[in-house]
Design a protein around this motif. Structure first.
Motif, PDB file in Angstrom:
ATOM      1  N   ASN A 114      19.651  78.177 -15.683  1.00 40.23           N
ATOM      2  CA  ASN A 114      18.221  78.024 -15.964  1.00 40.23           C
ATOM      3  C   ASN A 114      17.338  78.337 -14.762  1.00 40.23           C
ATOM      4  OD1 ASN A 114      17.903  76.832 -18.852  1.00 40.23           O
ATOM      5  ND2 ASN A 114      19.621  75.712 -17.977  1.00 40.23           N
ATOM      6  N   CYS A 115      17.824  78.051 -13.567  1.00 43.78           N
ATOM      7  CA  CYS A 115      17.023  78.391 -12.381  1.00 43.78           C
ATOM      8  C   CYS A 115      16.897  79.903 -12.215  1.00 43.78           C
ATOM      9  CB  CYS A 115      17.637  77.775 -11.128  1.00 43.78           C
ATOM     10  SG  CYS A 115      17.401  75.990 -11.012  1.00 43.78           S
ATOM     11  N   CYS A 116      17.929  80.636 -12.618  1.00 41.56           N
ATOM     12  CA  CYS A 116      17.849  82.092 -12.490  1.00 41.56           C
ATOM     13  C   CYS A 116      16.915  82.685 -13.539  1.00 41.56           C
ATOM     14  CB  CYS A 116      19.232  82.728 -12.577  1.00 41.56           C
ATOM     15  SG  CYS A 116      19.865  82.948 -14.250  1.00 41.56           S
ATOM     16  N   LEU A 117      16.614  81.928 -14.620  1.00 41.91           N
ATOM     17  CA  LEU A 117      15.682  82.412 -15.635  1.00 41.91           C
ATOM     18  C   LEU A 117      14.227  82.185 -15.263  1.00 41.91           C
ATOM     19  CD1 LEU A 117      17.359  81.290 -19.000  1.00 41.91           C
ATOM     20  CD2 LEU A 117      17.282  83.579 -18.022  1.00 41.91           C
ATOM     21  N   LEU A 118      13.972  81.320 -14.295  1.00 46.01           N
ATOM     22  CA  LEU A 118      12.587  81.008 -13.925  1.00 46.01           C
ATOM     23  C   LEU A 118      11.845  82.248 -13.422  1.00 46.01           C
ATOM     24  CD1 LEU A 118      13.092  77.594 -12.099  1.00 46.01           C
ATOM     25  CD2 LEU A 118      11.816  77.949 -14.224  1.00 46.01           C
ATOM     26  N   LEU A 119      12.519  83.065 -12.645  1.00 41.72           N
ATOM     27  CA  LEU A 119      11.851  84.219 -12.041  1.00 41.72           C
ATOM     28  C   LEU A 119      11.522  85.329 -13.040  1.00 41.72           C
ATOM     29  CD1 LEU A 119      13.745  84.440  -8.623  1.00 41.72           C
ATOM     30  CD2 LEU A 119      11.460  83.537  -9.080  1.00 41.72           C
ATOM     31  N   PRO A 120      12.438  85.715 -13.936  1.00 43.75           N
ATOM     32  CA  PRO A 120      12.066  86.760 -14.919  1.00 43.75           C
ATOM     33  C   PRO A 120      10.881  86.373 -15.792  1.00 43.75           C
ATOM     34  CG  PRO A 120      14.442  86.492 -14.863  1.00 43.75           C
ATOM     35  CD  PRO A 120      13.873  85.391 -14.033  1.00 43.75           C
ATOM     36  N   MET A 121      10.695  85.063 -16.027  1.00 38.61           N
ATOM     37  CA  MET A 121       9.585  84.628 -16.886  1.00 38.61           C
ATOM     38  C   MET A 121       8.221  84.872 -16.249  1.00 38.61           C
ATOM     39  SD  MET A 121      10.871  83.692 -19.697  1.00 38.61           S
ATOM     40  CE  MET A 121      12.168  84.909 -19.447  1.00 38.61           C
ATOM     41  N   VAL A 122       8.175  85.071 -14.935  1.00 40.58           N
ATOM     42  CA  VAL A 122       6.901  85.349 -14.266  1.00 40.58           C
ATOM     43  C   VAL A 122       6.869  86.763 -13.686  1.00 40.58           C
ATOM     44  CG1 VAL A 122       6.287  82.957 -13.775  1.00 40.58           C
ATOM     45  CG2 VAL A 122       7.784  84.173 -12.187  1.00 40.58           C
ATOM     46  N   SER A 123       7.808  87.585 -14.098  1.00 39.13           N
ATOM     47  CA  SER A 123       7.804  89.003 -13.693  1.00 39.13           C
ATOM     48  C   SER A 123       6.966  89.774 -14.711  1.00 39.13           C
ATOM     49  CB  SER A 123       9.237  89.547 -13.618  1.00 39.13           C
ATOM     50  OG  SER A 123       9.994  88.841 -12.671  1.00 39.13           O
ATOM     51  N   ARG A 124       5.656  89.691 -14.564  1.00 38.21           N
ATOM     52  CA  ARG A 124       4.720  90.172 -15.590  1.00 38.21           C
ATOM     53  C   ARG A 124       4.844  91.670 -15.837  1.00 38.21           C
ATOM     54  NH1 ARG A 124       1.460  86.599 -12.514  1.00 38.21           N
ATOM     55  NH2 ARG A 124       0.652  88.350 -11.311  1.00 38.21           N
ATOM     56  N   THR A 125       5.063  92.435 -14.790  1.00 40.48           N
ATOM     57  CA  THR A 125       5.139  93.888 -14.955  1.00 40.48           C
ATOM     58  C   THR A 125       6.326  94.273 -15.824  1.00 40.48           C
ATOM     59  OG1 THR A 125       4.137  94.193 -12.772  1.00 40.48           O
ATOM     60  CG2 THR A 125       5.274  96.084 -13.733  1.00 40.48           C
ATOM     61  N   CYS A 126       7.477  93.678 -15.553  1.00 36.37           N
ATOM     62  CA  CYS A 126       8.678  93.986 -16.334  1.00 36.37           C
ATOM     63  C   CYS A 126       8.500  93.565 -17.790  1.00 36.37           C
ATOM     64  CB  CYS A 126       9.887  93.285 -15.726  1.00 36.37           C
ATOM     65  SG  CYS A 126      10.262  93.811 -14.040  1.00 36.37           S
ATOM     66  N   LEU A 127       7.937  92.381 -18.009  1.00 39.86           N
ATOM     67  CA  LEU A 127       7.733  91.896 -19.374  1.00 39.86           C
ATOM     68  C   LEU A 127       6.747  92.776 -20.127  1.00 39.86           C
ATOM     69  CD1 LEU A 127       7.569  88.031 -18.752  1.00 39.86           C
ATOM     70  CD2 LEU A 127       9.489  89.359 -19.625  1.00 39.86           C
ATOM     71  N   HIS A 278      22.855  75.308  -1.452  1.00 42.10           N
ATOM     72  CA  HIS A 278      23.440  74.173  -2.175  1.00 42.10           C
ATOM     73  C   HIS A 278      24.518  74.606  -3.161  1.00 42.10           C
ATOM     74  CE1 HIS A 278      23.469  70.164  -4.026  1.00 42.10           C
ATOM     75  NE2 HIS A 278      23.512  70.784  -5.205  1.00 42.10           N
ATOM     76  N   GLY A 279      24.234  75.632  -3.935  1.00 42.17           N
ATOM     77  CA  GLY A 279      25.175  76.056  -4.971  1.00 42.17           C
ATOM     78  C   GLY A 279      26.155  77.087  -4.456  1.00 42.17           C
ATOM     79  N   LYS A 280      27.426  76.786  -4.562  1.00 35.17           N
ATOM     80  CA  LYS A 280      28.445  77.698  -4.032  1.00 35.17           C
ATOM     81  C   LYS A 280      28.372  79.076  -4.686  1.00 35.17           C
ATOM     82  CE  LYS A 280      31.854  74.138  -2.849  1.00 35.17           C
ATOM     83  NZ  LYS A 280      33.222  73.625  -3.107  1.00 35.17           N
ATOM     84  N   LYS A 281      28.143  79.096  -6.008  1.00 33.39           N
ATOM     85  CA  LYS A 281      28.162  80.365  -6.733  1.00 33.39           C
ATOM     86  C   LYS A 281      26.789  80.756  -7.268  1.00 33.39           C
ATOM     87  CE  LYS A 281      32.997  79.899  -8.173  1.00 33.39           C
ATOM     88  NZ  LYS A 281      33.946  79.837  -9.312  1.00 33.39           N
ATOM     89  N   PHE A 282      25.754  80.079  -6.808  1.00 31.72           N
ATOM     90  CA  PHE A 282      24.430  80.391  -7.343  1.00 31.72           C
ATOM     91  C   PHE A 282      23.996  81.805  -6.974  1.00 31.72           C
ATOM     92  CE2 PHE A 282      19.743  80.380  -6.973  1.00 31.72           C
ATOM     93  CZ  PHE A 282      19.452  80.210  -8.322  1.00 31.72           C
ATOM     94  N   TRP A 283      24.480  82.305  -5.849  1.00 23.52           N
ATOM     95  CA  TRP A 283      24.070  83.650  -5.433  1.00 23.52           C
ATOM     96  C   TRP A 283      24.443  84.695  -6.480  1.00 23.52           C
ATOM     97  CZ3 TRP A 283      27.404  87.734  -4.830  1.00 23.52           C
ATOM     98  CH2 TRP A 283      28.767  87.434  -4.814  1.00 23.52           C
ATOM     99  N   VAL A 284      25.537  84.462  -7.223  1.00 25.83           N
ATOM    100  CA  VAL A 284      25.946  85.406  -8.275  1.00 25.83           C
ATOM    101  C   VAL A 284      24.893  85.437  -9.379  1.00 25.83           C
ATOM    102  CG1 VAL A 284      27.716  85.952  -9.974  1.00 25.83           C
ATOM    103  CG2 VAL A 284      28.373  85.004  -7.744  1.00 25.83           C
ATOM    104  N   TRP A 285      24.379  84.255  -9.755  1.00 19.29           N
ATOM    105  CA  TRP A 285      23.348  84.167 -10.785  1.00 19.29           C
ATOM    106  C   TRP A 285      22.006  84.690 -10.289  1.00 19.29           C
ATOM    107  CZ3 TRP A 285      24.417  82.363 -15.693  1.00 19.29           C
ATOM    108  CH2 TRP A 285      25.653  81.740 -15.874  1.00 19.29           C
ATOM    109  N   PHE A 286      21.755  84.486  -9.013  1.00 15.61           N
ATOM    110  CA  PHE A 286      20.440  84.804  -8.445  1.00 15.61           C
ATOM    111  C   PHE A 286      20.268  86.288  -8.140  1.00 15.61           C
ATOM    112  CE2 PHE A 286      17.663  85.256  -4.702  1.00 15.61           C
ATOM    113  CZ  PHE A 286      16.496  84.677  -5.188  1.00 15.61           C
ATOM    114  N   LEU A 287      21.364  86.990  -7.935  1.00 12.85           N
ATOM    115  CA  LEU A 287      21.307  88.362  -7.437  1.00 12.85           C
ATOM    116  C   LEU A 287      20.427  89.256  -8.306  1.00 12.85           C
ATOM    117  CD1 LEU A 287      22.451  90.008  -5.103  1.00 12.85           C
ATOM    118  CD2 LEU A 287      24.318  90.725  -6.603  1.00 12.85           C
ATOM    119  N   GLY A 288      20.680  89.291  -9.612  1.00 16.15           N
ATOM    120  CA  GLY A 288      19.905  90.158 -10.511  1.00 16.15           C
ATOM    121  C   GLY A 288      18.449  89.739 -10.641  1.00 16.15           C
ATOM    122  N   PRO A 289      18.164  88.483 -11.081  1.00 15.81           N
ATOM    123  CA  PRO A 289      16.768  88.037 -11.202  1.00 15.81           C
ATOM    124  C   PRO A 289      16.018  88.066  -9.876  1.00 15.81           C
ATOM    125  CG  PRO A 289      18.223  86.569 -12.402  1.00 15.81           C
ATOM    126  CD  PRO A 289      19.098  87.487 -11.616  1.00 15.81           C
TER     127      PRO A 289
END
Length: 668
Positions: A114-127, A278-289
């Motif tokens: 869910n944290c990785c979804l926060l950024l695409p929701m405010v990427s107005r140009t892409c949306l 904090h998150g060991k594997k969060f970078w994998v989720w964060f990379l794309g968004p």
């Protein structure tokens, strides 16, 4: 206004008032929900209108449930396959307890997602690009900010449960955070033995590890890498979240505190840095968004770097002003919005405003209501003398600095779908008329230029609800042009909701003449000569060739003092101040309040929406048009809820005729 009233009440009364509002809100939501499922027909209508939103939310819920279950199962097998062989708390060895770790890891997995979804929701140009590709028919991109807020609340819930599970685990099984592999136990190959390091082994005279150590103070670098950095960053994340969430509250950000909200919200950078640690594997989720958002910000910086000069500022009644700027190098559609930055006021603040001009106009205009510190400061900066019209000479403001703005956009809204319907109902409340002014202006240009070959929209019912006298002047000329030049296309219906008793507003709808006849004596005395004089709007130029005649131009308001049967009237031109004879066939009698043609479409009171929708249904049926009428609304949330409910009711079959009224609301 309601907040100011509450300040004068005691604490108990404030709480009571707020509880009453919450109770009423829940009651309204309950009634709306029941209406959706009252019968099969209502359910079909609701499903037809809301399927995009609930399909998207349903998919999101399914993914959350799936990831939570997967993480729980995975950590159950991991934890039950290990056994602590070091004596601990009384000399007992034990199998590691999986429950709290399972909960913590389960909610941790949800936080990653869910944290990785926060950024695409405010990427107005892409949306906006995705919406231009017509993917908006499947995914409700215009709800991005609503979903962003919803995600933020869910992240807070998951964060609370994730941290709480770890705290419970600290209390019962803190040794789990320090355990390291021990020598293999040949007796049971399915169990992996673990032990406490010698430096933490109580049997060797060391103090027992505790929760405080796990979270804040490491014994060594090894402890920091393995345990303490997670506890420390987790607690710091909560501190950052509390600050950000507090400043994001609507009652705080929609006041003069918006600047504080804007800067505080940029703590999201600290939030994601801490999350990556904090998150060991969060970078994998964060990379794309993360890459997508960085690209978005780079595009915004370059796109918004161009300075556009302000050419004209007009002060309008009702604390509204409009400024026109030289058209920047961008392509936009009617009804879209931009973010505006005025460097003379602040180099960092960007605010969203709907474009009120047509894409075919030679300028870009924004109608802005001065309801906050920023908007009022902009009005004073660009129009320091407060005159009705201020043409900025050489594009210089009062302090001699260049009067420029920066524009970032455009971005799409639900208005993009207006031209997909053959019949539309556009409903505006107050300044909510702005996006529809651009739509109406664009339609007017197309009709005048006879560019209607690809135009699907054939009929527009426009409703404007306004309280005071001043607001009608914002777009009076545009509405008059629509009503007079293309009567078969536009039905312009206005509702004046001010200067009438509360009971009358709720239960009656007046025409202009009825309104004047039913006004109270006090209001009639207050109006004085203003309402006794008859006024007319000029619909064509007349040079005034006779001795007693005066020149009039299209749009002029003439105050009529005497009407002759011959068709020549005596009146005063409010623009020039001259008095003389004018031909009556060059004018239309106008409504005193709206300055529009005095017809049955000038109404006073609140609209009875079922009557309005019945009239639309009859028109669609008689003219054999598509039985699907798009309803678009821009205004307060409480009116939106009521109107959505009315659309549900109107979509039921009546007198053998069934017309659907899909509902759309502006969001940005």
């Amino acid at each position: 206004m309601g907040d100011r009233k509450l300040k004068n009440l005691g604490p108990l009364k404030i709480i009571s008032k707020q509880l009453e509002k919450i109770k009423k809100s829940w009651k309204d939501k309950k009634e709306l929900a029941l209406s959706r499922f009252s019968n099969v027909e209502n359910f079909k209508i609701w499903l037809f209108e809301e399927w995009k939103k609930y399909l998207f939310v349903g998919l999101w819920v399914a993914l959350n449930i799936g990831m939570f279950i997967e993480a729980n199962i995975r950590y159950y097998f991991i934890m039950t396959s290990m056994e602590l062989v070091t004596p601990y708390r009384g000399g007992f060895t034990r199998r590691l307890d999986p429950f709290w770790i399972m909960m913590a890891r389960g909610f941790g997995a949800l936080l990653n997602f869910n944290c990785c979804l926060l950024l695409p929701m405010v990427s107005r140009t892409c949306l906006s690009l995705l919406q231009d590709l017509k993917l908006g028919y499947i995914v409700p991109f215009h709800k991005n900010i609503v979903f962003h807020r919803f995600l933020a609340y869910w992240v807070a819930v998951c964060g609370l449960l994730h941290g709480g599970a770890h705290y419970f685990n600290y209390a019962c099984c803190v040794f789990q955070y320090f355990a390291v592999p021990a020598a293999a136990n040949a007796g049971n190959l399915n169990i992996t033995p673990v032990k406490l390091p010698d430096r933490l082994n109580p049997a060797l005279g060391n103090p027992e590890p505790n929760a405080f150590m796990v979270q804040w103070i490491p014994y060594s670098y090894a402890d920091w890498v393995k345990t303490t950095k997670y506890g420390l960053t987790g607690n710091l994340l909560w501190i950052v979240m509390v600050i950000m969430y507090s400043a994001s509250n609507k009652s705080f950000r929609r006041t003069s505190n918006f600047t504080y909200f804007w800067f505080i919200h940029h703590l999201f950078i600290v939030f994601f840095v801490l999350l990556l640690v904090h998150g060991k594997k969060f970078w994998v989720w964060f990379l794309g968004p993360g890459f997508l958002y960085v690209l978005e910000r780079v595009v915004r910086i370059f796109r918004g770097a161009a300075l556009t000069t302000v050419a004209r500022v007009e002060s309008l009644p009702g604390r509204c002003f409009v400024f026109r700027i030289d058209k920047p190098a961008m392509q936009y559609k009617a009804g879209q919005y931009c973010f505006i930055n005025v460097p003379l006021v602040s180099r960092h603040e960007w605010h969203p405003f709907t474009i009120s001009s047509s894409p075919r106009d030679r300028y870009l205009s924004f109608h802005i209501r001065g309801v906050g510190d920023w908007t009022q400061t902009v009005a004073k900066t660009l129009n320091p003398e407060g005159g009705e019209v201020h043409d900025i000479q050489s594009h210089r403001a009062a302090n001699g600095r260049t009067a420029v703005v920066r524009v970032d956009g455009p971005f799409g809204t639900d208005s993009d779908f207006i031209f997909d319907y053959s019949t539309v109902c556009l409903i505006a409340c107050g300044i909510g008329v702005t996006p529809f002014s651009s739509i109406l202006s664009d339609l007017l240009h197309r009709l005048r230029d006879k560019e209607t070959g690809s135009l699907k929209t054939k009929k527009v019912f426009f409703y404007w609800l306004n309280r005071g006298d001043g607001g009608w002047q914002w777009f009076g000329k545009l509405l008059n042009d629509c009503e007079h030049q293309f009567k078969d296309i536009f039905d312009i219906i206005t509702f004046m909701t001010g200067d009438i008793g509360k009971d009358d507003i709720e239960h009656m709808t007046y025409t202009s003449e009825e309104y004047m006849n039913n006004r109270s004596k006090n209001l009639q005395e207050k109006d004085g000569d203003r309402v006794k004089a008859l006024r007319a709007r000029v619909k064509a130029d007349y040079a005034g060739t006779g001795k007693d005649e005066i020149e009039i131009k299209t749009g002029d308001i003439i105050e009529i003092s005497f009407r002759e049967k011959s068709g020549w009237w005596l009146g005063r031109n409010e623009r020039t101040g001259k008095t003389g004879q004018v031909p009556s066939n060059y004018m239309d009698i106008i409504d005193e309040k709206t300055k529009m043609a005095n017809t049955s479409n000038r109404r006073f009171g609140r609209p009875q929406w079922q009557n309005e929708f019945d009239a639309v249904r009859d028109y669609v049926s008689q003219n054999r048009m598509s039985p699907k009428v798009g309803v678009f609304f821009c205004g307060p949330a409480f009116l939106s809820k009521n109107l959505r409910h009315e659309c549900y009711k109107a979509s039921q079959e009546k007198d053998g005729v069934k017309v659907l009224f899909p509902y759309h609301k502006e969001n940005f």
